[in-house]
Scaffold this active site. Structure first.
Site, PDB file in Angstrom:
ATOM      1  N   GLY A   7      -8.858  14.383   5.980  1.00  0.00           N
ATOM      2  CA  GLY A   7      -7.765  13.555   5.806  1.00  0.00           C
ATOM      3  C   GLY A   7      -7.985  12.721   4.357  1.00  0.00           C
ATOM      4  N   ALA A   9      -6.591  13.803   1.471  1.00  0.00           N
ATOM      5  CA  ALA A   9      -4.988  13.497   0.933  1.00  0.00           C
ATOM      6  C   ALA A   9      -4.480  12.312   1.380  1.00  0.00           C
ATOM      7  CB  ALA A   9      -4.336  14.896   0.927  1.00  0.00           C
ATOM      8  N   GLY A  10      -5.171  11.661   2.143  1.00  0.00           N
ATOM      9  CA  GLY A  10      -4.185  10.413   2.856  1.00  0.00           C
ATOM     10  C   GLY A  10      -4.720   9.232   1.842  1.00  0.00           C
ATOM     11  N   PHE A  11      -4.273   7.894   2.319  1.00  0.00           N
ATOM     12  CA  PHE A  11      -4.551   6.619   1.492  1.00  0.00           C
ATOM     13  C   PHE A  11      -6.002   6.344   1.419  1.00  0.00           C
ATOM     14  CE2 PHE A  11      -4.388   1.958   2.510  1.00  0.00           C
ATOM     15  CZ  PHE A  11      -4.734   1.716   1.347  1.00  0.00           C
ATOM     16  N   ILE A  12      -6.642   6.208   2.836  1.00  0.00           N
ATOM     17  CA  ILE A  12      -7.838   5.790   2.543  1.00  0.00           C
ATOM     18  C   ILE A  12      -9.042   7.044   2.214  1.00  0.00           C
ATOM     19  CG2 ILE A  12     -10.013   4.836   4.046  1.00  0.00           C
ATOM     20  CD1 ILE A  12      -7.804   3.622   5.782  1.00  0.00           C
ATOM     21  N   GLY A  13      -8.794   8.243   2.749  1.00  0.00           N
ATOM     22  CA  GLY A  13      -9.372   9.535   2.420  1.00  0.00           C
ATOM     23  C   GLY A  13      -9.694   9.550   0.926  1.00  0.00           C
ATOM     24  N   THR A 133     -10.320   2.313  13.860  1.00  0.00           N
ATOM     25  CA  THR A 133      -9.699   1.015  13.530  1.00  0.00           C
ATOM     26  C   THR A 133      -9.920  -0.068  14.382  1.00  0.00           C
ATOM     27  OG1 THR A 133      -7.301   0.151  13.589  1.00  0.00           O
ATOM     28  CG2 THR A 133      -7.793   2.143  14.949  1.00  0.00           C
ATOM     29  N   ASP A 134      -9.795  -1.334  13.986  1.00  0.00           N
ATOM     30  CA  ASP A 134     -10.053  -2.384  14.737  1.00  0.00           C
ATOM     31  C   ASP A 134      -9.030  -2.515  15.937  1.00  0.00           C
ATOM     32  OD1 ASP A 134      -7.664  -3.179  13.457  1.00  0.00           O
ATOM     33  OD2 ASP A 134      -8.358  -5.081  12.737  1.00  0.00           O
ATOM     34  N   GLU A 135      -7.813  -1.505  15.915  1.00  0.00           N
ATOM     35  CA  GLU A 135      -6.593  -1.803  16.732  1.00  0.00           C
ATOM     36  C   GLU A 135      -7.112  -1.314  18.385  1.00  0.00           C
ATOM     37  OE1 GLU A 135      -2.928  -0.598  15.280  1.00  0.00           O
ATOM     38  OE2 GLU A 135      -3.342  -0.967  13.495  1.00  0.00           O
ATOM     39  N   TYR A 158      -0.790   4.846  19.197  1.00  0.00           N
ATOM     40  CA  TYR A 158      -1.815   5.080  18.134  1.00  0.00           C
ATOM     41  C   TYR A 158      -3.106   4.605  18.420  1.00  0.00           C
ATOM     42  CZ  TYR A 158      -4.240   4.034  13.915  1.00  0.00           C
ATOM     43  OH  TYR A 158      -5.432   3.558  12.944  1.00  0.00           O
ATOM     44  N   LYS A 162      -6.764   6.468  19.003  1.00  0.00           N
ATOM     45  CA  LYS A 162      -7.926   6.379  18.250  1.00  0.00           C
ATOM     46  C   LYS A 162      -8.975   5.926  19.179  1.00  0.00           C
ATOM     47  CE  LYS A 162      -8.443   6.447  14.395  1.00  0.00           C
ATOM     48  NZ  LYS A 162      -8.869   7.543  13.334  1.00  0.00           N
TER      49      LYS A 162
HETATM   50  P1  NAD Z   1      -2.845   8.481   6.164  1.00  0.00           P
HETATM   51  O1  NAD Z   1      -1.919   8.737   7.218  1.00  0.00           O
HETATM   52  O2  NAD Z   1      -2.509   7.784   4.823  1.00  0.00           O
HETATM   53  O3  NAD Z   1      -3.717   9.803   5.945  1.00  0.00           O
HETATM   54  C1  NAD Z   1      -4.054  10.637   7.197  1.00  0.00           C
HETATM   55  C2  NAD Z   1      -4.197  11.974   6.455  1.00  0.00           C
HETATM   56  O4  NAD Z   1      -4.734  12.839   7.414  1.00  0.00           O
HETATM   57  C3  NAD Z   1      -3.285  12.782   5.554  1.00  0.00           C
HETATM   58  O5  NAD Z   1      -3.717  13.209   4.524  1.00  0.00           O
HETATM   59  C4  NAD Z   1      -2.769  13.880   6.646  1.00  0.00           C
HETATM   60  O6  NAD Z   1      -2.297  14.915   5.840  1.00  0.00           O
HETATM   61  C5  NAD Z   1      -3.987  14.154   7.125  1.00  0.00           C
HETATM   62  N1  NAD Z   1      -3.714  14.787   8.495  1.00  0.00           N
HETATM   63  C6  NAD Z   1      -3.158  14.174   9.424  1.00  0.00           C
HETATM   64  N2  NAD Z   1      -3.120  15.280  10.650  1.00  0.00           N
HETATM   65  C7  NAD Z   1      -3.926  16.200  10.451  1.00  0.00           C
HETATM   66  C8  NAD Z   1      -4.444  17.221  11.096  1.00  0.00           C
HETATM   67  N3  NAD Z   1      -4.085  17.662  12.290  1.00  0.00           N
HETATM   68  N4  NAD Z   1      -5.464  18.009  10.124  1.00  0.00           N
HETATM   69  C9  NAD Z   1      -5.931  17.673   9.088  1.00  0.00           C
HETATM   70  N5  NAD Z   1      -5.419  16.703   8.610  1.00  0.00           N
HETATM   71  C10 NAD Z   1      -4.395  15.972   8.825  1.00  0.00           C
HETATM   72  O7  NAD Z   1      -4.180   7.315   6.881  1.00  0.00           O
HETATM   73  P2  NAD Z   1      -4.973   6.338   6.437  1.00  0.00           P
HETATM   74  O8  NAD Z   1      -4.435   4.998   6.288  1.00  0.00           O
HETATM   75  O9  NAD Z   1      -5.726   6.857   4.940  1.00  0.00           O
HETATM   76  O10 NAD Z   1      -6.032   6.402   7.532  1.00  0.00           O
HETATM   77  C11 NAD Z   1      -7.252   7.199   7.442  1.00  0.00           C
HETATM   78  C12 NAD Z   1      -8.135   6.700   8.763  1.00  0.00           C
HETATM   79  O11 NAD Z   1      -8.434   5.554   8.969  1.00  0.00           O
HETATM   80  C13 NAD Z   1      -7.455   7.367   9.895  1.00  0.00           C
HETATM   81  O12 NAD Z   1      -8.081   7.783  11.017  1.00  0.00           O
HETATM   82  C14 NAD Z   1      -7.052   5.912  10.513  1.00  0.00           C
HETATM   83  O13 NAD Z   1      -7.005   5.704  12.042  1.00  0.00           O
HETATM   84  C15 NAD Z   1      -8.301   4.957  10.063  1.00  0.00           C
HETATM   85  N6  NAD Z   1      -7.818   3.455   9.376  1.00  0.00           N
HETATM   86  C16 NAD Z   1      -6.838   3.289   8.778  1.00  0.00           C
HETATM   87  C17 NAD Z   1      -6.646   1.908   8.486  1.00  0.00           C
HETATM   88  C18 NAD Z   1      -5.469   1.533   7.760  1.00  0.00           C
HETATM   89  O14 NAD Z   1      -5.105   0.308   7.563  1.00  0.00           O
HETATM   90  N7  NAD Z   1      -4.671   2.317   7.308  1.00  0.00           N
HETATM   91  C19 NAD Z   1      -7.242   0.879   9.152  1.00  0.00           C
HETATM   92  C20 NAD Z   1      -8.390   1.289   9.594  1.00  0.00           C
HETATM   93  C21 NAD Z   1      -8.925   2.577   9.847  1.00  0.00           C
HETATM   94  P1  TYD Z   2       1.539  -1.809   9.512  1.00  0.00           P
HETATM   95  O1  TYD Z   2       1.354  -1.698   8.032  1.00  0.00           O
HETATM   96  O2  TYD Z   2       2.674  -0.749  10.047  1.00  0.00           O
HETATM   97  O3  TYD Z   2       0.098  -1.597  10.154  1.00  0.00           O
HETATM   98  P2  TYD Z   2      -0.458  -1.849  11.583  1.00  0.00           P
HETATM   99  O4  TYD Z   2       0.895  -1.803  12.622  1.00  0.00           O
HETATM  100  O5  TYD Z   2      -1.332  -0.931  11.767  1.00  0.00           O
HETATM  101  O6  TYD Z   2      -1.018  -3.288  11.602  1.00  0.00           O
HETATM  102  O7  TYD Z   2       2.225  -3.178   9.930  1.00  0.00           O
HETATM  103  C1  TYD Z   2       1.436  -4.471   9.492  1.00  0.00           C
HETATM  104  C2  TYD Z   2       2.132  -5.475  10.218  1.00  0.00           C
HETATM  105  O8  TYD Z   2       3.480  -5.817   9.630  1.00  0.00           O
HETATM  106  C3  TYD Z   2       2.454  -5.440  11.592  1.00  0.00           C
HETATM  107  O9  TYD Z   2       2.429  -6.670  12.415  1.00  0.00           O
HETATM  108  C4  TYD Z   2       3.952  -4.843  11.927  1.00  0.00           C
HETATM  109  C5  TYD Z   2       4.658  -5.702  10.515  1.00  0.00           C
HETATM  110  N1  TYD Z   2       5.617  -4.892   9.983  1.00  0.00           N
HETATM  111  C6  TYD Z   2       6.821  -5.576   9.614  1.00  0.00           C
HETATM  112  O10 TYD Z   2       7.040  -6.610  10.049  1.00  0.00           O
HETATM  113  N2  TYD Z   2       7.940  -4.960   9.016  1.00  0.00           N
HETATM  114  C7  TYD Z   2       7.721  -3.647   8.739  1.00  0.00           C
HETATM  115  O11 TYD Z   2       8.823  -3.051   8.091  1.00  0.00           O
HETATM  116  C8  TYD Z   2       6.539  -3.014   8.928  1.00  0.00           C
HETATM  117  C9  TYD Z   2       6.207  -1.365   8.440  1.00  0.00           C
HETATM  118  C10 TYD Z   2       5.465  -3.580   9.615  1.00  0.00           C
END
Ligand code: NAD
Ligand code: TYD
Length: 350
Positions: A7, A9-13, A133-135, A158, A162
């Protein structure tokens, strides 16, 4: 040291890979399927490094994943690949089960096959690190915090997927003695955040003159962490965490959604002023089905045991983030034009 990041190429990765290339001497292999959320542009800053490589691969593909383990021979794997957006999990839950549950189980199986063939000295160093995730802990009322011992109580497809993946990782650790590490983190924000999530969606809709959608009354609370603080925590856990342990990661930055959106508007009013405040675009819309009220993390274990503290407070991080979006239209314009232009997802009611 050789590390597979799934992952990446994603946001956190991608933030993690940028951190590893810039701050360590690791060689990194990015294993990513490139779904709608995966974007090679996120890695422009490091893609020419001889220590970085990329393979397009689905984590559910057992043959290809096994081959990658054999050929790259990693010392560690950091698993971030996932379907990550709650609203999309309301629209298409089975894709979340496939990638987050089946994909993680497949990765564990391939990692175990590889691990079991390693010489003892390499076995001692190997880690399977799962990023979660904390979710998974469900939803809090007005008081209290999630700790590492809070019972799992996921509420969305979701978070259920997880939670399931976390259980798989613990099962492989317990049953097969695979050295696993798990972390559960709060909401991240920062550069390269795909504009389906609250903060980037609000910034880009504001700039486009579109409505800024707030679900329900905007009183749901999230605990925000700057993505670079998360990347640093993940590497610390990889190097110093105790196998079998779980670490909570949080920013101690609780805000209601309305506060977050109003702050984004105030920063934009200052940095890109126009006749009317951006806050005039705020629009209250129908709530998300099953919307979790509040998440808040107690990260004292990570702080005490591994000496981690978040370095970026929310006001500084949000200002940096808004600035980044203002300065990096090259990154988000093609996404808004071709991949996702900001329409409402996850209304439910099928
Ligand atoms: P993201 O959606 O930005 O990136 C996910 C990446 O995974 C993408 O690059 C996508 O191409 C890749 N991917 C998806 N399905 C795949 C598959 N089947 N095989 C290979 N690659 C695949 O997600 P993110 O926000 O960067 O989150 C990364 C991780 O951190 C996730 O596991 C998420 O549950 C966890 N996390 C995210 C947050 C947050 O706030 N974004 C918080 C806590 C934990
Ligand atoms: P989100 O960024 O989707 O993260 P998560 O659902 O994993 O916490 O949403 C953050 C908070 O913002 C969540 O309480 C839902 C709310 N939200 C809105 O109010 N409007 C929006 O358009 C989106 C995408 C989220």
């Amino acid at each position: 040291m050789k590390v597979i990041v799934t992952g990446g190429a994603g946001f956190i990765g991608s933030a993690l890979i940028r951190y590893l290339i810039k701050n360590t001497d690791c060689t990194v292999l990015n294993l990513d399927k490139l779904t709608y959320a995966g974007n090679p542009d996120n890695l422009k800053e490091v893609e020419t490094s001889p220590r970085y490589s990329f393979i397009q691969c689905d984590i559910c593909d057992s043959g290809k994943v096994a081959e990658i383990f054999r050929d790259f021979a990693p010392d560690s794997i950091m698993h971030l690949a996932a379907e990550s957006h709650v609203d999309r999990s309301i629209d298409s839950p089975l894709e979340f089960v496939r990638t987050n549950v089946m994909g993680t189980a497949n990765l564990l199986n391939c990692a175990l096959n590889y691990y079991s063939m390693l010489p003892e000295e390499k076995k001692n160093k190997f880690r399977f690190q799962h990023i979660s995730t904390d979710e998974v802990y469900g939803s809090l009322g007005k008081e209290g915090f999630f700790t590492e011992t809070t019972p799992y109580d996921p509420k969305s497809p979701y978070s259920a997927s997880k939670a399931s993946s976390d259980h798989m990782v613990r099962a492989w650790g317990h049953t097969f003695k695979l050295p696993v590490l798990i972390s559960n983190c709060s909401n991240n924000y920062g550069p390269y955040h795909f504009p389906e999530k609250l903060i980037p969606l609000i910034i880009l809709n504001a700039l486009d003159g579109k409505p800024l959608p707030i679900y329900g009354k905007g009183d749901n609370v999230r605990d925000w962490l700057y993505v670079e603080d998360h990347a640093r925590a993940l590497w610390l856990i990889n190097r110093q965490g105790v196998p079998g342990e779980t670490y909570n990661i949080g920013g101690n930055n609780e805000r209601t959604n309305l506060e977050v959106v109003e702050t984004c508007c105030a920063i934009l009013d200052e940095l890109r002023p126009k006749a009317e405040s951006y806050s005039k675009q705020i629009t209250f819309v129908a709530d998300r089905p099953g919307h979790d009220l509040r998440y808040a993390i107690d990260s004292s274990k990570l702080q005490k045991e591994l000496n981690w503290v978040p370095q970026t407070d929310f006001d500084t991080g949000l200002r940096e983030t808004v600035k980044w979006y203002l300065e990096n239209e090259w990154w988000w314009k093609p996404i808004r034009e071709k991949n996702y232009s900001g329409e409402r997802l996850g209304k439910g009611g099928k």
